[in-house]
Design a protein around this motif. Structure first.
Motif, short mmCIF file in Angstrom:
data_model
loop_
_atom_site.label_atom_id
_atom_site.label_comp_id
_atom_site.label_asym_id
_atom_site.label_seq_id
_atom_site.Cartn_x
_atom_site.Cartn_y
_atom_site.Cartn_z
N GLY A 1 20.28 13.02 -0.17
CA GLY A 1 19.57 13.03 -1.81
C GLY A 1 20.19 12.91 -2.96
N TRP B 1 17.56 13.35 -10.52
CA TRP B 1 17.29 11.90 -10.49
C TRP B 1 16.45 11.73 -11.98
CZ3 TRP B 1 19.85 8.17 -8.24
CH2 TRP B 1 20.42 8.70 -7.18
N SER C 1 13.91 10.81 -2.34
CA SER C 1 13.35 11.78 -3.43
C SER C 1 12.57 11.57 -4.28
CB SER C 1 14.85 12.03 -4.51
OG SER C 1 16.14 12.49 -3.57
N TYR C 2 12.28 10.28 -4.82
CA TYR C 2 11.13 9.73 -5.31
C TYR C 2 10.10 9.62 -4.61
CZ TYR C 2 8.14 7.12 -8.14
OH TYR C 2 7.14 6.73 -9.19
N PRO D 1 16.97 15.99 -6.28
CA PRO D 1 17.12 15.33 -5.20
C PRO D 1 16.50 16.04 -3.87
CG PRO D 1 19.15 15.79 -6.28
CD PRO D 1 18.09 16.40 -6.93
N PHE D 2 15.94 14.97 -3.05
CA PHE D 2 15.62 15.43 -1.58
C PHE D 2 16.50 15.07 -0.39
CE2 PHE D 2 12.55 15.24 1.89
CZ PHE D 2 12.36 16.47 2.15
N SER D 3 16.99 15.89 0.23
CA SER D 3 17.76 15.44 1.50
C SER D 3 17.02 15.19 2.64
CB SER D 3 18.84 16.51 2.01
OG SER D 3 19.69 16.14 2.84
N HIS E 1 9.21 11.77 -1.99
CA HIS E 1 8.85 13.10 -1.94
C HIS E 1 8.39 13.72 -3.05
CE1 HIS E 1 9.48 17.29 -0.67
NE2 HIS E 1 9.46 16.93 0.68
N HIS E 2 9.13 13.28 -4.29
CA HIS E 2 8.47 13.75 -5.60
C HIS E 2 7.03 13.31 -5.73
CE1 HIS E 2 8.07 14.65 -9.97
NE2 HIS E 2 8.13 13.14 -9.95
#
Length: 184
Positions: free
Chosen positions: A48, A125, A55-56, A140-142, A58-59
Motif C-alpha cells: 500500500g 496518497w 489503494s486508489y 494506503p491499502f495493503s 479500494h478508495h
C-alpha cells in the motif's frame, strides 16, 4: 359453506402453527466490502505504500459503499447483485481513462480533460491533476496476505502473550541460583 369452513380452518391452522417469515439478513458493510474487493481485485500483492493503484481502487470502493450502502438501489442481501452494481459503476467511471503503470511506483491516469498522478505525502496518497492541484487523497491499502504464524524447529508458534515464555533452541548448561556461582 364447505369453502368458508375450509378457509377458516386453514387460516386458524396457519396462525396457530407458528409460521414466521424472516427477512434475509443484510451483510454488514465490512463483509460486503471484503466480498466485492476479493471479486474485483486481480492485482499483485502490495503493502500500500509502494504503489497507489490498489489503494486508489479500494478508495473508490469505499466511497461507493459510503454513498450507497443501505439505500434502496440494491438488494443488499444479494452479494452478487451488489458486486455487479459496483462493477457497473466502476466501468462507467473509468470509461475513457488511460491507466499507465511504469512498474517503478509511478501510476498515472489520463482522461480526455486531465492527467492525474499520485504521490505519498504524510502517510496519505495524494491524487494531483495536471495543474498540481490535489483533487483527492486516501490512505494506503495493503493487498498483502496476513503473515503466517512464525515457525521454529518445525513447531508453529502461536504467541499471543497468553502463555508462559518459551525457549526456542537448546538450553546448554544448568540453572544457577543467586547464591551459586558468584563468589570464590
Amino acid at each position: 359453506m364447505k369453502k368458508i369452513i375450509t378457509a377458516v380452518f386453514c387460516t386458524a391452522l396457519a396462525l396457530n402453527s407458528g409460521l414466521t417469515a424472516y427477512a434475509a439478513e443484510v451483510p454488514d458493510r465490512e463483509s460486503l466490502e471484503t466480498a466485492i474487493w476479493e471479486d474485483i481485485w486481480n492485482g499483485k500483492g502490495d503493502n500500500g505504500l509502494d504503489y497507489p493503484e490498489a489503494s486508489y481502487k479500494h478508495h473508490l470502493l469505499d466511497k461507493w459503499l459510503d454513498d450507497n450502502y443501505g439505500t434502496g438501489g440494491y438488494d443488499w442481501t444479494d452479494v452478487g447483485e451488489v458486486t455487479h452494481g459496483y462493477r457497473r459503476f466502476y466501468r462507467d467511471l473509468i470509461d475513457g481513462w488511460d491507466f499507465e503503470d511504469d512498474n517503478e511506483g509511478g501510476w498515472t491516469i489520463s482522461t480526455e480533460d486531465n492527467h492525474y498522478s499520485f504521490s505519498l505525502l504524510n502517510g496519505m496518497w495524494q491524487m494531483t491533476d495536471k495543474n498540481g492541484d490535489t483533487v483527492d487523497k486516501f490512505p494506503p491499502f495493503s493487498t498483502l496476505e496476513e503473515d503466517e504464524s512464525e515457525i521454529a524447529g518445525g513447531y508453529k508458534i502461536n504467541d499471543n502473550g497468553a502463555d508462559s515464555p518459551r525457549v526456542i533452541g537448546e538450553v546448554t548448561g544448568g540453572t544457577e541460583t543467586a547464591s551459586e556461582g558468584g563468589s570464590s
